[in-house]
Design an enzyme around this catalytic site. Structure first.
Site: not given
Ligand SMILES: Nc1nc2c(ncn2[C@@H]2O[C@H](COP(=O)(O)OP(=O)(O)O)[C@@H](O)[C@H]2O)c(=O)[nH]1
Ligand SMILES: Nc1ncnc2c1ncn2[C@@H]1O[C@H](COP(=O)(O)OP(=O)(O)O)[C@@H](O)[C@H]1O
Length: 214
Positions: A30-31, A34-35, A60, A153, A164, A187-188
Site C-alpha cells: 500500500g506504500a 506499483s503506482t 485481483r 484500494r 499487511r 510517498n506523500d
Molecule cells: N520477496 C519477494 N517479495 C515479493 C515478490 N513479489 C512481490 N513481493 C512483495 O510481496 C508483497 C505483497 O505483494 P502483493 O500481494 O502484490 O500486494 P501489494 O504490494 O499490496 O500490491 C509486497 O511487499 C511485494 O513487494 C517477490 O518475487 N519476492
Molecule cells: N501519493 C499517493 N497519494 C494518494 N494515493 C496514492 C499515492 N500513491 C499510491 N496511492 C494509492 O494507494 C494505493 C496503494 O498503492 P499501490 O501502488 O497499490 O501500493 P503497493 O504497490 O506498494 O502495494 C493505490 O490505490 C494507489 O492508487
C-alpha cells in the site's frame, strides 16, 4: 589532479563501463510501489522492464497472469524452488512470492534495466547475490494514511488488510537498518515521490540510453 580526484574519476569511469544497475523497490503493502513503477514503465517503456514474480495469492480483478505475476499453486512453486529456479523467495501475509532466474533473464535479454518489486526479506536475500541493484524503499507518510490507501484500494479482506498493516509496522522498523537502502522515498505527493525516483535513476537511464544508441 589530486589522488582523491583521480580515484573519484576512475570510480566514475568504472561505474559507467559496468552498464546500468537493476532497481529494487521495496516498502509496505500500500506504500505506492506499483503506482510509481507503472509511471516509470510507462514513461521509459524501452528502458525498464519489470521482473514478473511468482505468487501463490489469488489474482485481483484486472491483474494479468504473466504480466503482473505468474500466478501458481504452492505445490508448483515449491517444485521450481527445489529445482533451483529461484533467485529468492519469501512468505508474505500467508502467500509465497519469489523471483525466478527466468524473470530477471527475460528482462536482461531485452536489454532493459530490470526492476524488482519485492518485500524486505527479498531485499536481504538479493543482497547475497551478485545482482548489485539500487535499493529503494517506498514509505507511506504515516500508518493512518497507509491504512486509508489500502482500504480505498479495495483489494483486501479485513483479515489480509490487518496482516499487511502488521507487516508494514515491522518493515518500517527493519528499513531503518543503516545501509540497507540507498534511498527512502516518502510517498506523500505522488508527483514529488515520482520525481525523486527519477532523479535517483537518472544516471542509469542515461547509461541505458547511451548503450542503446551504440
Ligand atoms: N520477496 C519477494 N517479495 C515479493 C515478490 N513479489 C512481490 N513481493 C512483495 O510481496 C508483497 C505483497 O505483494 P502483493 O500481494 O502484490 O500486494 P501489494 O504490494 O499490496 O500490491 C509486497 O511487499 C511485494 O513487494 C517477490 O518475487 N519476492
Ligand atoms: N501519493 C499517493 N497519494 C494518494 N494515493 C496514492 C499515492 N500513491 C499510491 N496511492 C494509492 O494507494 C494505493 C496503494 O498503492 P499501490 O501502488 O497499490 O501500493 P503497493 O504497490 O506498494 O502495494 C493505490 O490505490 C494507489 O492508487
Amino acid at each position: 589532479m589530486s589522488w582523491r580526484r583521480l580515484r573519484g574519476a576512475i570510480a566514475r569511469a568504472a561505474a559507467a563501463m559496468q552498464g546500468p544497475r537493476p532497481v529494487v523497490l521495496s516498502g509496505p503493502s500500500g506504500a505506492g510501489k506499483s503506482t510509481l513503477l507503472k509511471k516509470l514503465l510507462k514513461e521509459y517503456e524501452d528502458v525498464f522492464g519489470f521482473s514478473v514474480s511468482h505468487t501463490t495469492r489469488q489474482p485481483r480483478p484486472g491483474e494479468v497472469n504473466g504480466k503482473d505475476y505468474h500466478f501458481v499453486t504452492r505445490e508448483d512453486m515449491q517444485k521450481e524452488i527445489d529445482a533451483g529456479e529461484f533467485i529468492e523467495h519469501a512468505e508474505f501475509s500467508g502467500n509465497m512470492y519469489g523471483t525466478s532466474k527466468g524473470a530477471v533473464q527475460a528482462v536482461q535479454a531485452r536489454n532493459q534495466i530490470c526492476v524488482l518489486d519485492i518485500d524486505i526479506q527479498g531485499v536481504k536475500n538479493i543482497k547475497r547475490t551478485d545482482l548489485n541493484p539500487i535499493y529503494i524503499f517506498v514509505q507511506p507518510p504515516s500508518m493512518d494514511i497507509l491504512e486509508k490507501r489500502l482500504r480505498d484500494r479495495k483489494t483486501e479482506t479485513e483479515e489480509s488488510l490487518l496482516k499487511r498493516l502488521t507487516a508494514a509496522r515491522v518493515d518500517l522498523e527493519l528499513s531503518k537498518e543503516p545501509g540497507l537502502f540507498d534511498l527512502v522515498i516518502i510517498n506523500d505527493d505522488l508527483e514529488k515521490a515520482y520525481s525523486e525516483l527519477k532523479k535517483m535513476l537518472l544516471e542509469e537511464i542515461k547509461k541505458a540510453e547511451e548503450s542503446r544508441k551504440s
